[in-house]
Design a protein around this motif. Structure first.
Motif, PDB file in Angstrom:
ATOM      1  N   THR A 160       0.844  -1.188   0.000  1.00 50.76           N
ATOM      2  CA  THR A 160       0.000   0.000   0.000  1.00 50.76           C
ATOM      3  C   THR A 160       0.884   1.243   0.000  1.00 50.76           C
ATOM      4  O   THR A 160       2.075   1.167   0.271  1.00 50.76           O
ATOM      5  CB  THR A 160      -0.925   0.034   1.232  1.00 50.76           C
ATOM      6  N   ASP A 161       0.275   2.358  -0.320  1.00 48.32           N
ATOM      7  CA  ASP A 161       0.937   3.655  -0.317  1.00 48.32           C
ATOM      8  C   ASP A 161       2.112   3.723  -1.296  1.00 48.32           C
ATOM      9  O   ASP A 161       3.255   3.905  -0.897  1.00 48.32           O
ATOM     10  CB  ASP A 161       1.369   4.038   1.099  1.00 48.32           C
ATOM     11  N   TRP A 162       1.802   3.565  -2.572  1.00 46.29           N
ATOM     12  CA  TRP A 162       2.815   3.666  -3.606  1.00 46.29           C
ATOM     13  C   TRP A 162       2.262   4.393  -4.826  1.00 46.29           C
ATOM     14  O   TRP A 162       1.068   4.510  -5.003  1.00 46.29           O
ATOM     15  CB  TRP A 162       3.349   2.287  -4.019  1.00 46.29           C
ATOM     16  N   SER A 166       0.589   6.896 -14.918  1.00 43.67           N
ATOM     17  CA  SER A 166       0.925   6.865 -13.509  1.00 43.67           C
ATOM     18  C   SER A 166      -0.157   6.057 -12.790  1.00 43.67           C
ATOM     19  O   SER A 166      -1.346   6.257 -13.031  1.00 43.67           O
ATOM     20  CB  SER A 166       0.979   8.289 -12.956  1.00 43.67           C
ATOM     21  N   PHE A 167       0.260   5.121 -11.970  1.00 44.20           N
ATOM     22  CA  PHE A 167      -0.664   4.315 -11.183  1.00 44.20           C
ATOM     23  C   PHE A 167      -0.357   4.525  -9.712  1.00 44.20           C
ATOM     24  O   PHE A 167       0.798   4.739  -9.338  1.00 44.20           O
ATOM     25  CB  PHE A 167      -0.511   2.823 -11.502  1.00 44.20           C
ATOM     26  N   ASP A 168      -1.387   4.453  -8.879  1.00 38.78           N
ATOM     27  CA  ASP A 168      -1.155   4.492  -7.439  1.00 38.78           C
ATOM     28  C   ASP A 168      -1.958   3.383  -6.771  1.00 38.78           C
ATOM     29  O   ASP A 168      -2.699   2.659  -7.414  1.00 38.78           O
ATOM     30  CB  ASP A 168      -1.464   5.866  -6.838  1.00 38.78           C
ATOM     31  N   SER A 169      -1.764   3.259  -5.480  1.00 37.29           N
ATOM     32  CA  SER A 169      -2.323   2.125  -4.729  1.00 37.29           C
ATOM     33  C   SER A 169      -3.756   2.376  -4.276  1.00 37.29           C
ATOM     34  O   SER A 169      -4.108   2.101  -3.136  1.00 37.29           O
ATOM     35  CB  SER A 169      -1.431   1.814  -3.531  1.00 37.29           C
ATOM     36  N   ASP A 170      -4.596   2.849  -5.186  1.00 37.53           N
ATOM     37  CA  ASP A 170      -6.000   3.011  -4.823  1.00 37.53           C
ATOM     38  C   ASP A 170      -6.678   1.638  -4.792  1.00 37.53           C
ATOM     39  O   ASP A 170      -6.134   0.637  -5.262  1.00 37.53           O
ATOM     40  CB  ASP A 170      -6.717   3.963  -5.779  1.00 37.53           C
ATOM     41  N   GLU A 171      -7.858   1.595  -4.255  1.00 37.94           N
ATOM     42  CA  GLU A 171      -8.574   0.341  -4.038  1.00 37.94           C
ATOM     43  C   GLU A 171      -8.809  -0.439  -5.339  1.00 37.94           C
ATOM     44  O   GLU A 171      -8.600  -1.652  -5.397  1.00 37.94           O
ATOM     45  CB  GLU A 171      -9.909   0.641  -3.355  1.00 37.94           C
ATOM     46  N   GLU A 172      -9.245   0.252  -6.378  1.00 40.20           N
ATOM     47  CA  GLU A 172      -9.525  -0.425  -7.648  1.00 40.20           C
ATOM     48  C   GLU A 172      -8.257  -1.007  -8.263  1.00 40.20           C
ATOM     49  O   GLU A 172      -8.250  -2.143  -8.747  1.00 40.20           O
ATOM     50  CB  GLU A 172     -10.192   0.514  -8.644  1.00 40.20           C
TER      51      GLU A 172
END
Length: 76
Positions: free
Chosen positions: A25-27, A41-47
């Motif tokens: 998480t948190d990336w 850009s991707f982040d650690s959201d739920e989806e």
């Protein structure tokens, strides 16, 4: 927060790098083309985390977003 940046030449590379973070998480991961331009850009959201659990779904997610990036004029 983990913030990684990768220069890629293919969708498989993006899926490979993202799959290493499916249980973290948190990336945020930024992908650049060989010319140094930001593609996605991707982040650690739920989806994103949910879709990374299944390799086929992860590939589908990356291709969907690459389609959007290409329509916006990004060079791959």
């Amino acid at each position: 927060m983990i913030h990684e940046k990768f220069t890629i030449t293919g969708i498989d590379e993006m899926v490979y790098h993202l799959s290493k973070y499916k249980d973290k998480t948190d990336w945020q991961i930024d992908f650049y083309n060989i010319y140094g331009a930001l593609l996605l850009s991707f982040d650690s959201d739920e989806e994103t985390l949910r879709r990374l659990k299944d390799p086929e779904e992860a590939y589908r997610m990356v291709t969907e977003w690459m389609d959007v990036a290409l329509m916006m004029g990004k060079e791959y």
